[in-house]
Write an enzyme that holds these catalytic residues in place. Structure first.
Site, PDB file in Angstrom:
ATOM      1  N   LYS A 168       6.126  -6.219  -4.163  1.00  0.00           N
ATOM      2  CA  LYS A 168       7.589  -6.243  -4.058  1.00  0.00           C
ATOM      3  C   LYS A 168       8.021  -7.543  -3.389  1.00  0.00           C
ATOM      4  O   LYS A 168       7.889  -7.706  -2.178  1.00  0.00           O
ATOM      5  CB  LYS A 168       8.109  -5.056  -3.244  1.00  0.00           C
ATOM      6  CG  LYS A 168       9.595  -4.842  -3.454  1.00  0.00           C
ATOM      7  CD  LYS A 168      10.268  -4.078  -2.361  1.00  0.00           C
ATOM      8  CE  LYS A 168      10.562  -4.901  -1.164  1.00  0.00           C
ATOM      9  NZ  LYS A 168      11.398  -6.088  -1.422  1.00  0.00           N
ATOM     10  N   GLY A 219       6.659 -10.016   7.040  1.00  0.00           N
ATOM     11  CA  GLY A 219       8.115 -10.088   7.207  1.00  0.00           C
ATOM     12  C   GLY A 219       8.463 -10.041   8.677  1.00  0.00           C
ATOM     13  O   GLY A 219       7.645 -10.385   9.534  1.00  0.00           O
ATOM     14  N   THR A 221       9.506  -8.637  12.458  1.00  0.00           N
ATOM     15  CA  THR A 221       9.015  -7.582  13.345  1.00  0.00           C
ATOM     16  C   THR A 221       9.907  -6.338  13.237  1.00  0.00           C
ATOM     17  O   THR A 221       9.415  -5.208  13.228  1.00  0.00           O
ATOM     18  CB  THR A 221       8.964  -8.105  14.792  1.00  0.00           C
ATOM     19  OG1 THR A 221       8.039  -9.201  14.831  1.00  0.00           O
ATOM     20  CG2 THR A 221       8.493  -7.036  15.770  1.00  0.00           C
ATOM     21  N   GLY A 224       8.978  -4.587  10.206  1.00  0.00           N
ATOM     22  CA  GLY A 224       7.614  -4.113  10.404  1.00  0.00           C
ATOM     23  C   GLY A 224       7.585  -2.769  11.140  1.00  0.00           C
ATOM     24  O   GLY A 224       6.779  -1.894  10.832  1.00  0.00           O
ATOM     25  N   GLU A 241       1.973  -8.568   9.135  1.00  0.00           N
ATOM     26  CA  GLU A 241       2.071  -9.963   9.589  1.00  0.00           C
ATOM     27  C   GLU A 241       3.540 -10.198   9.876  1.00  0.00           C
ATOM     28  O   GLU A 241       4.351 -10.268   8.956  1.00  0.00           O
ATOM     29  CB  GLU A 241       1.556 -10.924   8.505  1.00  0.00           C
ATOM     30  CG  GLU A 241       0.083 -10.764   8.181  1.00  0.00           C
ATOM     31  CD  GLU A 241      -0.858 -11.147   9.315  1.00  0.00           C
ATOM     32  OE1 GLU A 241      -0.382 -11.681  10.339  1.00  0.00           O
ATOM     33  OE2 GLU A 241      -2.059 -10.883   9.198  1.00  0.00           O
ATOM     34  N   CYS A 275       6.424 -18.496   9.668  1.00  0.00           N
ATOM     35  CA  CYS A 275       6.162 -17.524  10.737  1.00  0.00           C
ATOM     36  C   CYS A 275       5.467 -18.201  11.910  1.00  0.00           C
ATOM     37  O   CYS A 275       5.808 -17.948  13.061  1.00  0.00           O
ATOM     38  CB  CYS A 275       5.344 -16.355  10.210  1.00  0.00           C
ATOM     39  SG  CYS A 275       3.836 -16.851   9.379  1.00  0.00           S
ATOM     40  N   GLU A 371      13.336 -15.755  17.913  1.00  0.00           N
ATOM     41  CA  GLU A 371      12.759 -16.530  16.809  1.00  0.00           C
ATOM     42  C   GLU A 371      13.898 -17.107  15.965  1.00  0.00           C
ATOM     43  O   GLU A 371      14.617 -16.380  15.297  1.00  0.00           O
ATOM     44  CB  GLU A 371      11.888 -15.616  15.936  1.00  0.00           C
ATOM     45  CG  GLU A 371      11.221 -16.377  14.815  1.00  0.00           C
ATOM     46  CD  GLU A 371      10.465 -15.491  13.826  1.00  0.00           C
ATOM     47  OE1 GLU A 371      10.876 -14.341  13.583  1.00  0.00           O
ATOM     48  OE2 GLU A 371       9.461 -15.966  13.282  1.00  0.00           O
TER      49      GLU A 371
HETATM   50  P1  NAD Z   1      12.266  -9.068   6.219  1.00  0.00           P
HETATM   51  O1  NAD Z   1      11.506  -8.227   7.150  1.00  0.00           O
HETATM   52  O2  NAD Z   1      13.731  -8.962   6.196  1.00  0.00           O
HETATM   53  O3  NAD Z   1      11.815  -8.815   4.715  1.00  0.00           O
HETATM   54  C1  NAD Z   1      10.477  -8.842   4.315  1.00  0.00           C
HETATM   55  C2  NAD Z   1      10.294  -7.927   3.150  1.00  0.00           C
HETATM   56  O4  NAD Z   1      10.492  -6.581   3.568  1.00  0.00           O
HETATM   57  C3  NAD Z   1      11.256  -8.152   1.974  1.00  0.00           C
HETATM   58  O5  NAD Z   1      10.538  -8.004   0.763  1.00  0.00           O
HETATM   59  C4  NAD Z   1      12.233  -7.014   2.156  1.00  0.00           C
HETATM   60  O6  NAD Z   1      12.891  -6.642   0.955  1.00  0.00           O
HETATM   61  C5  NAD Z   1      11.351  -5.906   2.653  1.00  0.00           C
HETATM   62  N1  NAD Z   1      12.043  -4.811   3.336  1.00  0.00           N
HETATM   63  C6  NAD Z   1      13.305  -4.783   3.824  1.00  0.00           C
HETATM   64  N2  NAD Z   1      13.563  -3.574   4.376  1.00  0.00           N
HETATM   65  C7  NAD Z   1      12.435  -2.841   4.255  1.00  0.00           C
HETATM   66  C8  NAD Z   1      12.059  -1.533   4.670  1.00  0.00           C
HETATM   67  N3  NAD Z   1      12.895  -0.741   5.335  1.00  0.00           N
HETATM   68  N4  NAD Z   1      10.818  -1.116   4.397  1.00  0.00           N
HETATM   69  C9  NAD Z   1       9.927  -1.922   3.748  1.00  0.00           C
HETATM   70  N5  NAD Z   1      10.236  -3.168   3.336  1.00  0.00           N
HETATM   71  C10 NAD Z   1      11.469  -3.633   3.595  1.00  0.00           C
HETATM   72  O7  NAD Z   1      11.771 -10.524   6.528  1.00  0.00           O
HETATM   73  P2  NAD Z   1      12.238 -11.874   5.860  1.00  0.00           P
HETATM   74  O8  NAD Z   1      13.615 -12.145   6.331  1.00  0.00           O
HETATM   75  O9  NAD Z   1      11.979 -11.813   4.402  1.00  0.00           O
HETATM   76  O10 NAD Z   1      11.191 -12.932   6.489  1.00  0.00           O
HETATM   77  C11 NAD Z   1      11.411 -13.545   7.710  1.00  0.00           C
HETATM   78  C12 NAD Z   1      10.539 -12.958   8.800  1.00  0.00           C
HETATM   79  O11 NAD Z   1       9.213 -12.798   8.337  1.00  0.00           O
HETATM   80  C13 NAD Z   1      10.424 -13.838  10.026  1.00  0.00           C
HETATM   81  O12 NAD Z   1      10.540 -13.038  11.183  1.00  0.00           O
HETATM   82  C14 NAD Z   1       9.035 -14.420   9.961  1.00  0.00           C
HETATM   83  O13 NAD Z   1       8.488 -14.818  11.164  1.00  0.00           O
HETATM   84  C15 NAD Z   1       8.296 -13.323   9.291  1.00  0.00           C
HETATM   85  N6  NAD Z   1       7.137 -13.843   8.579  1.00  0.00           N
HETATM   86  C16 NAD Z   1       5.905 -13.564   9.094  1.00  0.00           C
HETATM   87  C17 NAD Z   1       4.779 -14.068   8.500  1.00  0.00           C
HETATM   88  C18 NAD Z   1       3.420 -13.760   9.052  1.00  0.00           C
HETATM   89  O14 NAD Z   1       2.438 -13.931   8.372  1.00  0.00           O
HETATM   90  N7  NAD Z   1       3.309 -13.311  10.286  1.00  0.00           N
HETATM   91  C19 NAD Z   1       4.883 -14.840   7.342  1.00  0.00           C
HETATM   92  C20 NAD Z   1       6.148 -15.096   6.825  1.00  0.00           C
HETATM   93  C21 NAD Z   1       7.266 -14.574   7.458  1.00  0.00           C
END
Ligand code: NAD
Length: 468
Positions: A168, A219, A221, A224, A241, A275, A371
């Protein structure tokens, strides 16, 4: 009708709805793309479930060959994939080209792994074998900062271990993943890989679905936590992650010019939307002014433009919500510190913010404690390295960090006491498929890459036989 299709049960299909995807450099609709319904998500999970037994029985060498065929296909289409990635994500074409190349390299390297049976004991009284079995259906949830690379982090191990997969992508960056879906459809048996798109509305259904055995999530925290809660009902396996607030600690003996160059690269790649980018810098008082001057100079010289434009070094923020969040943080920085480079948005369409350096700021300011995930870097002055380390460690996050010094022993000692999954010395952001990667504290759960990462896509299966 959209030019992009979902992949469900081996078929490329339209979504039950359609959504427009915005080019962040122009704010215009770049393409229309399918939006899946809850019913289509369920159908994709069912397809993955039905494909699982045969895929799990397929010899690992055959699974590997198909994964490698995907890498070959991506290589053939690397140029068009990179261009599409720049258009939907915003990053400069040079970075998008590198992302596609890294993705191919990751897939190829991760696909070399094997799952040999380990004989733990074989003596007169017993023989104990450790096997590793696939889990079942894996849900891979991808963020918008590295839409292709993060698929390449998860797909090879999930499939090589014998699991089937549902991917997804993030709602604002699904296009390159869907293009890869067209390649996958011609390579893998139906149902082995499925791709579903959404508007942030299907994640919860995916993470709570009883037929999904594992979620590999990258994505924020905040999301997560929701994934973890959703996984609890069926005790799903989880790899998370999550976010970071990586600190770089610069010691007084560092070369300010070299350190500034490395720190700028580690902080502003992908407009800071990484990230494990450097998100706060602790610089010793003796080097503070020199480092600030040098960072400001590099920031002022950086070319901010549409990623497709020749020479662009920093593209737009990926989406409107992130742009608004980073602009709000920029406003707080005006009163919490002194802006010595950047500090403004570009007066044109697109989510552009000039790389910004903020000095005379300290812990407690939002820009330091939160962040930012954008092109604004706070530089904090310190007098005592142990105090800087304590402040760096006083975070709920613990993804990465770095120490900058010409004294290897001192740097190593500080690195050993830094609370993070990865600590670099005189560099930042160096990672690869052979090095395990995972966050400490609230930056994550579990590990990706290397043997440790592979095992997270498996279930141990011990055969313990009496002898004699
Ligand atoms: P996000 O958490 O908003 O979205 C990530 C994914 O989760 C998207 O596909 C989104 O549609 C999905 N999602 C949204 N609501 C959900 C739910 N309730 N249940 C399951 N999935 C859901 O994050 P983002 O804005 O896409 O990315 C930015 C964040 O990701 C930053 O905090 C960044 O640090 C982190 N990030 C971490 C890593 C790592 O490896 N640690 C890598 C890249 C990004």
């Amino acid at each position: 009708m959209p030019d992009y299709k979902l992949l469900i049960g081996g078929r490329l299909v339209d979504g039950d709805d359609v959504m427009g995807i915005i080019n962040p450099a122009t704010e215009e609709v770049l393409a229309f793309c399918p939006r899946a319904s809850a019913g289509q998500l369920d159908a994709a999970i069912m397809a993955a479930k039905e494909a699982f037994p045969a895929w799990a029985r397929t010899p690992i060498a055959e699974r590997r060959a198909m994964i490698l065929a995907l890498a070959d296909c991506m290589e053939i289409h690397a140029e068009s994939l990179a261009r599409l990635l720049t258009q939907e994500q915003g990053k400069p074409l040079s970075e998008a080209t590198a992302e596609i190349a890294y993705s191919i390299a990751f897939i190829r390297q991760l696909a070399t792994h094997d799952l040999p049976v380990q004989v733990l004991e074989d003596n007169d009284s017993r023989r104990v074998e450790l096997h590793r079995r696939p889990l079942g259906v894996v849900g891979a949830i991808i963020p918008w900062n590295f839409p292709v690379l993060i698929v390449a982090f998860k797909l090879p191990f999930a499939l090589l271990a014998g699991n089937t997969l549902l991917i997804k992508p993030a709602p604002t960056t699904p296009l390159s993943t869907l293009r890869m879906g067209e390649m996958m459809a011609g390579i893998f048996p139906p149902g082995v890989i499925n791709i579903i798109t959404d508007q942030n509305d299907l994640g919860a259904r995916l993470t709570t679905h009883p037929d999904v055995a594992k979620i590999s999530f990258t994505g924020s925290t905040e999301t997560g936590r929701k994934v973890m809660a959703g996984a609890a009902a069926s005790i799903k396996r989880l790899t998370l992650e999550l976010g970071g607030n990586d600190a770089a600690i610069v010691l007084p003996d560092a070369d300010p010019v070299k350190a500034a160059s490395g720190i700028f690269g580690g902080a502003f790649m992908n407009a800071g939307q990484v990230c494990l980018a450097i998100k706060r810098v602790y610089a010793h008082a003796d080097i503070y002014d020199a480092l600030c001057v040098e960072l400001a100079r590099i920031a002022e010289e950086a070319v901010v433009d549409d990623g497709l434009k020749q020479g662009a070094q920093i593209g737009p923020l990926q989406n409107r919500a992130q742009y608004d969040k980073v602009r709000a943080l920029l406003e707080t920085a005006r009163s919490d510190g002194t802006i010595i480079a950047g500090g403004e948005v570009l007066d044109r369409p697109g989510y552009f913010i000039r790389p910004t350096i903020v000095r005379d700021i300290s812990d407690g300011a939002r820009l330091v404690d939160e962040e930012q995930f954008g092109p604004i870097l706070p530089i904090i002055r310190y007098d005592d390295p142990d105090d800087a380390l304590a402040r760096a460690n006083a975070s709920d996050m613990g993804l990465g960090g770095s120490i900058w010094s010409s004294d290897r022993d001192v740097a190593h000692d500080l690195a050993m006491r830094m609370e993070a999954g990865t600590v670099w010395i005189n560099k930042h952001l160096d990672f690869g498929p052979t090095v395990p990667f995972g966050g400490a504290k609230q930056s994550g759960l579990g590990v990706e890459f290397a043997e440790e990462g592979f095992h997270e896509f498996t279930q141990i299966h011990v055969i313990n036989e009496a002898k004699g």
